[in-house]
Scaffold this active site. Structure first.
Site, mmCIF file in Angstrom:
data_model
loop_
_atom_site.group_PDB
_atom_site.id
_atom_site.type_symbol
_atom_site.label_atom_id
_atom_site.label_comp_id
_atom_site.label_asym_id
_atom_site.label_seq_id
_atom_site.Cartn_x
_atom_site.Cartn_y
_atom_site.Cartn_z
ATOM 1 N N HIS A 82 0.850 -1.199 0.000
ATOM 2 C CA HIS A 82 0.000 0.000 0.000
ATOM 3 C C HIS A 82 0.883 1.246 0.000
ATOM 4 C CE1 HIS A 82 -2.934 3.019 1.188
ATOM 5 N NE2 HIS A 82 -2.179 3.312 2.222
ATOM 6 N N ASP A 111 6.459 21.772 -26.531
ATOM 7 C CA ASP A 111 6.403 20.430 -25.950
ATOM 8 C C ASP A 111 7.488 20.351 -24.895
ATOM 9 O OD1 ASP A 111 6.232 17.559 -25.499
ATOM 10 O OD2 ASP A 111 5.164 17.472 -27.412
ATOM 11 N N TRP A 147 7.157 -0.027 3.877
ATOM 12 C CA TRP A 147 7.577 0.642 2.628
ATOM 13 C C TRP A 147 8.994 1.171 2.729
ATOM 14 C CZ3 TRP A 147 8.796 5.679 0.928
ATOM 15 C CH2 TRP A 147 8.820 6.653 1.923
ATOM 16 N N SER A 174 12.763 6.166 -14.133
ATOM 17 C CA SER A 174 11.701 6.946 -14.759
ATOM 18 C C SER A 174 11.622 8.347 -14.155
ATOM 19 C CB SER A 174 10.371 6.219 -14.586
ATOM 20 O OG SER A 174 9.300 7.089 -14.793
ATOM 21 N N SER A 175 11.695 8.414 -12.827
ATOM 22 C CA SER A 175 11.600 9.710 -12.152
ATOM 23 C C SER A 175 12.771 10.607 -12.525
ATOM 24 C CB SER A 175 11.607 9.536 -10.637
ATOM 25 O OG SER A 175 10.417 8.995 -10.222
ATOM 26 N N HIS A 258 13.460 11.853 3.355
ATOM 27 C CA HIS A 258 12.852 13.114 3.738
ATOM 28 C C HIS A 258 12.658 14.063 2.575
ATOM 29 C CE1 HIS A 258 10.678 15.354 6.574
ATOM 30 N NE2 HIS A 258 11.156 16.417 5.969
ATOM 31 N N GLU A 260 12.070 13.160 -0.264
ATOM 32 C CA GLU A 260 10.943 12.530 -0.953
ATOM 33 C C GLU A 260 9.608 13.078 -0.443
ATOM 34 O OE1 GLU A 260 10.512 10.525 -3.401
ATOM 35 O OE2 GLU A 260 8.458 9.797 -3.105
ATOM 36 N N TYR A 262 9.014 16.034 0.437
ATOM 37 C CA TYR A 262 8.758 17.313 -0.222
ATOM 38 C C TYR A 262 8.598 17.138 -1.725
ATOM 39 C CZ TYR A 262 9.555 18.956 4.358
ATOM 40 O OH TYR A 262 9.419 19.129 5.702
ATOM 41 N N SER A 273 -1.236 26.807 -5.285
ATOM 42 C CA SER A 273 -0.870 28.201 -5.563
ATOM 43 C C SER A 273 -1.463 28.706 -6.874
ATOM 44 C CB SER A 273 0.653 28.344 -5.606
ATOM 45 O OG SER A 273 1.215 27.913 -4.403
ATOM 46 N N HIS A 307 15.292 12.712 11.850
ATOM 47 C CA HIS A 307 14.145 12.801 12.751
ATOM 48 C C HIS A 307 13.205 11.613 12.557
ATOM 49 C CE1 HIS A 307 11.999 15.455 9.548
ATOM 50 N NE2 HIS A 307 11.641 14.214 9.398
ATOM 51 N N HIS A 308 13.445 10.808 11.527
ATOM 52 C CA HIS A 308 12.667 9.576 11.349
ATOM 53 C C HIS A 308 13.227 8.452 12.203
ATOM 54 C CE1 HIS A 308 10.368 11.017 7.836
ATOM 55 N NE2 HIS A 308 11.446 11.732 7.622
ATOM 56 N N THR A 333 7.339 26.797 5.633
ATOM 57 C CA THR A 333 6.013 26.235 5.412
ATOM 58 C C THR A 333 4.947 27.193 5.923
ATOM 59 O OG1 THR A 333 7.041 24.095 5.807
ATOM 60 C CG2 THR A 333 4.659 24.127 5.621
ATOM 61 N N LYS A 336 4.286 29.886 3.484
ATOM 62 C CA LYS A 336 3.414 29.481 2.384
ATOM 63 C C LYS A 336 1.948 29.492 2.822
ATOM 64 C CE LYS A 336 4.936 26.547 -0.662
ATOM 65 N NZ LYS A 336 5.767 27.159 -1.697
ATOM 66 N N ARG A 455 1.670 0.748 15.020
ATOM 67 C CA ARG A 455 1.311 0.599 13.621
ATOM 68 C C ARG A 455 1.827 -0.733 13.090
ATOM 69 N NH1 ARG A 455 5.732 4.429 10.520
ATOM 70 N NH2 ARG A 455 4.630 3.727 8.674
#
Lengths: 531, 176
Positions: A82, A111, A147, A174-175, A258, A260, A262, A273, A307-308, A333, A336, A455
């Site tokens: 998931h 293009d 994950w 790909s990315s 991390h 990722e 953002y 925006s 921090h993870h 943040t 924004k 979890r």
């Protein structure tokens, strides 16, 4: 998809030149950024459905304490897949779809810079996704490692783990190719007069996101490559028996992981925006500060990864550094969020579906940001690590942040893409159902987490039952609400009323002001002049 | 330079960045090991040792050690006359006993405390008084007492007298 082909078929007839293929070969061989954008969007919807089905299965199992439907191994596979499918298969591609459709139109380019490469970037995805999903049918099933694919658990999985590693490699490739394409397009292909600081903010957020992707996707590729060689070629990067260190994996993974976060969030910020100024009928407040805040978030995202992993046993000095750096991200943040709210201030607001989703985003994402601040604090995090509080937190930023932004963007640009108007009433119903069921699923998970429910466990203590039941019912509702979304989009494409040339009064970027609705198959072959 | 050439050049540069970042991921491995070694912060490599976190360092209790014998031909004394301990701290003291008789003798030590109600806060983990002691003729033995003073000890108590009295156990290798 045939319905989408129809729409373009008209454009094709009108213009009479593209490729020369028809049917499926048109989609396989296309180099048109709009076709590829469409394919990205449908691909991510398919993956969103698969990932969503897994989420519903997870919530089915968690409806009651004890084991009802699945054994714990399969439950772990569900949570792992998931996460991977939603992150790499749904949320990332949906914004690449937006980028393909919109960036050339918004900067006045004909293009993408590398049109053939663009085709390949997309067509890597179905293969990667197949590898991911096929891993369920391997001996031992899909990996049940979470994950994040932490060592040393990854050393123990069956063949499904290798399938997943290769899928990550291909998705990453790909990315990276897509990102290089986007950077080159934005830097080299802008219409005369379209300076960087005149670009719509969506292009800015994607430019910064693409840089993040080029910088960190290869690091993830490195991490899973090390896992692969640890598994099969006798290296011991993460194997303590050979002098390696499992904690090292976490450092490398979160150095990717991390930024990722953002990568997922920033394009959503870009969409919001665009949407909020359009429905406030005011230009975006503090454009320049938005650009700087986005850049600041991107730069800071490289120095907060640990921090993870506060609980791995790092020195207090390290914990303090990462805690301060993390709380620092709240500043850009906050800038924004302040700018979005100030854009709405004294605007002549209307609340069509895109704006509803943008407002939902604003409330829910900010809430997710606050729980993020709570989790950034070391003493609190040590208590809440790996509880449902974390699950609630990141779903508030992933679902109510990125996914709501994607919904806002889809409703916003659907008339531009298809030339048809979606059913506004149904759109609003879709918003309210999604909003209510989303909070039903995840708001209560804050309570579960604070009460200590861990979890990634298929069973739980009896005292958690009530909130889990509510959460599961919310998940079933949210799943059904997305079928309504599919219906809205398909019926819009098939028999929606023709959209007005400028369906949103306040929309002011080039794709609205300089191109007809629907956008022609080929746009800006002669670049517009931007004053 | 044409647009296409510009695009290709940018592509090459960005591709080099991507490849370099792939290498950077691997460079993190020696970097991590060096950093951990230099700062000594890798707890995975450090041997685990248990640390007592229940010590109340804010106060000190003096334990005065006393020894007596009751009709027993033993020389019995503590090696130190008193120790200062923090409540919660694990402490070991030793007593020495010498059998001066030319025959084996069995004895049993009985502890007593001053003040008496300190007894419930004085937790002996290991003590020679738990078992009977048999000493051969002329034997010299050092015997440990390991104890913890409960941190719940009332603040008013600043010293505890620990007194042992050895009694002879009749008929167990003794003559009397």
């Amino acid at each position: 998809m045939s319905a989408v082909a129809d729409t373009h078929g008209h454009a094709h007839d009108a213009h009479g030149h593209h490729g020369g293929y028809s049917g499926i070969m048109r989609w396989i061989t296309t180099t048109n950024h709009k076709d590829i954008g469409t394919m990205y969007l449908w691909f991510s919807f398919v993956m969103f459905s698969i990932g969503g089905l897994m989420a519903v299965m997870i919530r089915m199992e968690l409806f009651s304490p004890g084991l009802q439907f699945f054994n714990p191994e399969f439950f772990n596979q569900l949570t792992t897949m998931h996460g991977l499918i939603m992150v790499f298969g749904a949320i990332m591609p949906v914004f690449v779809g937006f980028a393909n459709w919109l960036i050339p139109m918004q900067i006045g380019a004909p293009d993408m810079a590398f049109a053939r490469l663009n085709n390949w970037s997309f067509w890597l995805l179905p293969f990667a996704a197949s590898l991911l999903v096929l891993s369920f049918f391997m001996p031992g099933g899909a990996p049940g490692v979470g994950w994040t694919m932490y060592a040393p658990l990854t050393a123990q999985m069956g063949m499904g783990m290798d399938f997943t590693i290769f899928a990550i490699h291909i998705l990453g490739m790909s990315s990276i190719l897509g990102s290089i394409n986007i950077i080159t397009t934005i830097l080299n292909m802008r219409a005369p007069g379209m300076t960087l600081m005149k670009m719509p903010l969506f292009c800015w957020t994607w430019l910064i996101t693409a840089y993040l992707l080029v910088a960190v996707m290869p690091v993830l590729a490195g991490a899973v490559t090390m896992t692969l060689t640890d598994r099969h070629f006798g290296t011991t990067f993460f194997n303590a028996a050979g002098g390696g260190d499992p904690v090292l994996y976490q450092h490398i993974f979160w150095f990717f992981g991390h930024p990722e976060v953002y990568i997922i969030a920033l394009p959503g910020f870009g969409v919001i925006s665009q949407v909020i100024p359009a429905f406030s009928r005011k230009p975006l407040f503090g454009y320049a500060s938005m650009v700087y805040a986005t850049s600041a978030i991107a730069i800071l995202s490289f120095i907060v990864w640990a921090h993870h992993m506060y609980t791995v046993g790092m020195p207090v000095t390290g914990q303090l550094f990462f805690m301060y750096a993390t709380t620092l991200i709240a500043v850009p943040t906050g800038v924004k969020v302040f700018n979005w709210v100030t854009t709405m201030w004294k605007g002549s607001l209307t609340f069509e579906t895109p704006m509803l989703f943008a407002c939902g985003f604003l409330f829910m994402f900010t809430l997710g940001g606050f729980t993020g601040l709570v989790l950034a604090l070391v003493p609190v995090d040590i208590q809440l690590q790996d509880t449902y509080y974390v699950v609630a937190h990141f779903h508030y930023v992933m679902v109510a942040g990125a996914l709501f932004a994607a919904f806002a963007g889809i409703y916003f640009w659907l008339p531009k893409w298809t030339g048809k108007m979606y059913n506004e009433t149904l759109g609003k119903i879709h918003f309210w159902l999604t909003m209510i069921f989303f909070n039903m699923i995840f708001f209560v998970q804050h309570f579960l987490g604070l009460a200590g429910m861990p979890r990634r466990i298929p069973d739980y203590n009896l005292m958690f039952e009530t909130w889990n039941k509510i959460s599961s019912l919310g998940a079933f509702g949210m799943g059904l609400a997305q079928l309504l979304f599919l219906y809205i989009v398909v019926s819009c494409i098939r028999n929606g009323k023709p959209a007005a040339q400028l369906p949103w009064e306040g929309a002011d970027s080039l794709e609205w002001t300089h191109l007809p609705t629907p956008a022609p198959y080929h746009s800006f072959e002669t670049p517009p002049v931007v004053k | 330079m044409s647009l296409e050439q510009q695009n290709r050049r940018l592509f090459t540069r960005l591709a080099i960045v991507a490849v370099a970042m792939f290498g950077f991921g691997f460079a993190l491995v020696p970097f991590y090991n060096q950093l951990c070694a230099a700062l000594g912060i890798n707890s995975v490599e450090r041997a685990e040792s248990a640390v007592n976190t229940q010590v109340d360092r804010s106060r000190t209790v003096v334990i005065e050690l006393d020894s007596n014998t009751h009709n027993l031909p033993w020389r019995f004394r503590p090696l130190v006359s008193h120790v200062s301990v923090h409540p919660g701290e694990l402490t070991t003291v030793e007593y020495e006993v010498v059998n001066v008789r030319a025959a084996p003798v069995t004895g049993q030590a009985v502890p007593s405390y001053g003040p008496q109600y300190a007894a419930e806060y004085f937790k002996k983990v290991e003590c020679f008084c738990f078992t009977q002691q048999t000493l051969a003729a002329g034997e010299v033995r050092r015997m440990p007492v390991t104890f913890v003073v409960d941190p719940k000890l009332p603040k008013s108590i600043s010293s505890i007298a620990l007194s042992y009295t050895f009694f002879e156990v009749a008929g167990r290798g003794g003559q009397s």
